[in-house]
Design a protein around this motif. Structure first.
Motif, PDB file in Angstrom:
ATOM      1  N   ASN A   8       0.843  -1.204   0.000  1.00 53.71           N
ATOM      2  CA  ASN A   8       0.000   0.000   0.000  1.00 53.71           C
ATOM      3  C   ASN A   8       0.881   1.259   0.000  1.00 53.71           C
ATOM      4  OD1 ASN A   8      -2.405   1.371   0.003  1.00 53.71           O
ATOM      5  ND2 ASN A   8      -2.897   0.953   2.154  1.00 53.71           N
ATOM      6  N   SER A  10       2.412   5.053  -1.017  1.00 50.44           N
ATOM      7  CA  SER A  10       1.723   6.352  -1.005  1.00 50.44           C
ATOM      8  C   SER A  10       2.643   7.435  -1.540  1.00 50.44           C
ATOM      9  CB  SER A  10       1.324   6.726   0.423  1.00 50.44           C
ATOM     10  OG  SER A  10       2.478   6.929   1.201  1.00 50.44           O
ATOM     11  N   GLY A  37       6.421   7.311  -0.807  1.00 50.30           N
ATOM     12  CA  GLY A  37       6.401   6.788   0.562  1.00 50.30           C
ATOM     13  C   GLY A  37       5.719   5.440   0.672  1.00 50.30           C
ATOM     14  N   LYS A  39       5.966   2.268   3.934  1.00 41.79           N
ATOM     15  CA  LYS A  39       7.070   1.845   4.812  1.00 41.79           C
ATOM     16  C   LYS A  39       8.196   1.104   4.085  1.00 41.79           C
ATOM     17  CE  LYS A  39       4.051   1.843   8.806  1.00 41.79           C
ATOM     18  NZ  LYS A  39       4.194   3.282   8.992  1.00 41.79           N
ATOM     19  N   ARG A  87      -2.466   6.021  -3.363  1.00 42.08           N
ATOM     20  CA  ARG A  87      -2.998   7.019  -2.421  1.00 42.08           C
ATOM     21  C   ARG A  87      -2.006   8.154  -2.176  1.00 42.08           C
ATOM     22  NH1 ARG A  87      -1.998   4.231   3.544  1.00 42.08           N
ATOM     23  NH2 ARG A  87      -0.027   3.281   2.981  1.00 42.08           N
ATOM     24  N   SER A 141       0.670  -0.956   5.897  1.00 39.93           N
ATOM     25  CA  SER A 141      -0.711  -1.428   5.941  1.00 39.93           C
ATOM     26  C   SER A 141      -1.024  -2.196   4.658  1.00 39.93           C
ATOM     27  CB  SER A 141      -1.656  -0.225   6.071  1.00 39.93           C
ATOM     28  OG  SER A 141      -1.502   0.615   4.927  1.00 39.93           O
ATOM     29  N   ASP A 267      11.031   3.595   9.809  1.00 36.56           N
ATOM     30  CA  ASP A 267      11.515   2.917   8.592  1.00 36.56           C
ATOM     31  C   ASP A 267      13.024   3.096   8.465  1.00 36.56           C
ATOM     32  OD1 ASP A 267       8.783   2.665   8.236  1.00 36.56           O
ATOM     33  OD2 ASP A 267       8.679   4.397   6.895  1.00 36.56           O
ATOM     34  N   GLU A 348       5.632   6.952  14.412  1.00 33.46           N
ATOM     35  CA  GLU A 348       5.051   5.968  13.506  1.00 33.46           C
ATOM     36  C   GLU A 348       5.953   4.773  13.451  1.00 33.46           C
ATOM     37  OE1 GLU A 348       4.252   7.424   9.614  1.00 33.46           O
ATOM     38  OE2 GLU A 348       2.546   6.076   9.509  1.00 33.46           O
TER      39      GLU A 348
END
Ligand code: F1X
Length: 349
Positions: A8, A10, A37, A39, A87, A141, A267, A348
């Motif tokens: 996922n 981004s 981006g 992770k 996204r 995610s 990360d 995060e």
């Protein structure tokens, strides 16, 4: 070569505010920027900028701005073209480093695309210099329509197909994908939770208690080792980070840094650990480099990742928690202090 899978990804948009975020108001930004981006993508970026070969595997069209950003950054990637745009995740930063982040769900990944993504990854594992000495990072995610046991399926497939040639597997995720991986036997060689994820994965104590008490956090991490996880690299915000393995436990701390954006600090910490590990460093020194990388990343704007040359491992103090190992303590004794995001910014993972 270190492979990363970001199911996922981004486009990370960072907006810098001149003051405090005002809910419901129109505010003018002082700066705005975009970076690729997600992770795993960030881990690949951080490794690449330090000269360690990494390939990011991800869904997304060739023309998607995330791929454009990766090409511009010189990051190797393998993308599975999908129709929907990836996204955009928004980060709002305030001058004191307080970071507010809004993550979108991302485009759905259909079952046929999930299979194709795994096939692309397995192909990447069999090509080039991937192998038992290397790593595969499964991070972030999962997009809509992807089941929570996806990372476990990926781990099983890679190990079944590659046998003794399979890379070691690191997992950095949260919520259902993290629980799905652990409950369905992913047995990662390395798990990188933050305090919240450690609490979530073990049901042992609260996030606040684990972050405040490294010994408690080490006990929680030990529970994961008993359940088949090879090593736990737990980032504890201002308390530093822990490394727990079957043969030892270590705590790393460092003096506070002026945080500008905590996005991607976890990360970068994982990338720091991995680049030290593949260079043959002992576990305490891998932990030291993880904390040095995380601190350097937090001091940079947006999702910017530091090069190893811009980190300061000498400022990190590593102590043995259980008398079974330990690194050479270097730098100022700084127990209890560490990378210090402002209290209103959550680290995060
Ligand atoms: O929504 P997820 O997948 O959990 O996290 C995505 C994300 O917040 O993680 C990275 C920072 O760790 C950012 O680059 C990205 O926006």
């Amino acid at each position: 070569m270190i492979l990363t899978l970001t199911a996922n990804p981004s486009l990370d948009r960072t907006v810098s505010l001149p003051g405090v975020l005002e809910r419901g108001a129109v505010q003018r930004a002082v700066a705005a920027g975009e970076e690729p981006g997600g992770k795993g993508v960030n881990v690949s970026r951080a490794l690449t900028v330090s000269g360690v070969r990494s390939v990011a595997v991800l869904p997304g069209a060739d023309a998607d701005p995330v791929m454009t950003g990766l090409r511009q950054a010189g990051v190797e990637y393998l993308n599975l073209p999908i129709e929907a745009p990836l996204r955009s995740n928004i980060t709002l930063t305030e001058p004191d480093g307080t970071t507010t982040k809004i993550n979108a769900p991302g485009p759905p990944l259909k079952p046929v695309e999930q299979e194709a993504l795994i096939a692309l990854l397995v192909g990447a594992c069999t090509a080039g210099d991937s192998g038992p000495g290397s790593w595969l990072v499964l991070a972030g995610s999962l997009p809509p329509e992807v089941p929570p046991d996806f990372y476990a399926s990926v781990a099983h497939t890679v190990r079944d197909r590659l046998g003794a040639q399979a890379p070691r597997i690191a997992i950095d995720s949260s919520g259902p994908p993290l629980m799905g991986a652990l409950l369905h036997g992913a047995e990662p060689d390395l798990l990188k939770p933050n305090a919240e994820e450690l609490a979530e994965a073990t049901g042992f104590s609260s996030e606040a208690e684990l972050e405040a008490d490294p010994l408690l956090a080490a006990r929680a991490a030990g529970m994961l080792i008993e359940r088949g996880v090879g090593a736990v690299l737990a980032t504890l915000g201002a308390r530093g980070a822990l490394l727990v393995t079957a043969s030892g436990s270590w705590l790393a701390t460092r003096p506070p840094v002026q945080a500008r954006s905590t996005v991607g600090a976890g990360d970068s910490a994982l990338a720091g650990y991995l680049l030290a590990e593949v260079a043959g460093a002992a576990p305490p020194d891998c932990l030291r480099q993880a904390v040095a990388h995380g601190a350097a990343a937090a001091s940079l704007p947006g999702t910017t990742v530091p090069a190893v040359a811009a980190t300061d491992p000498g400022a990190v103090t590593v102590t043995t928690l259980d008398g079974t190992g330990g690194g050479t303590p270097r730098g100022p004794a700084a127990a209890g202090s560490a990378t210090a995001p402002p209290s209103s910014s959550k680290e995060e993972s």
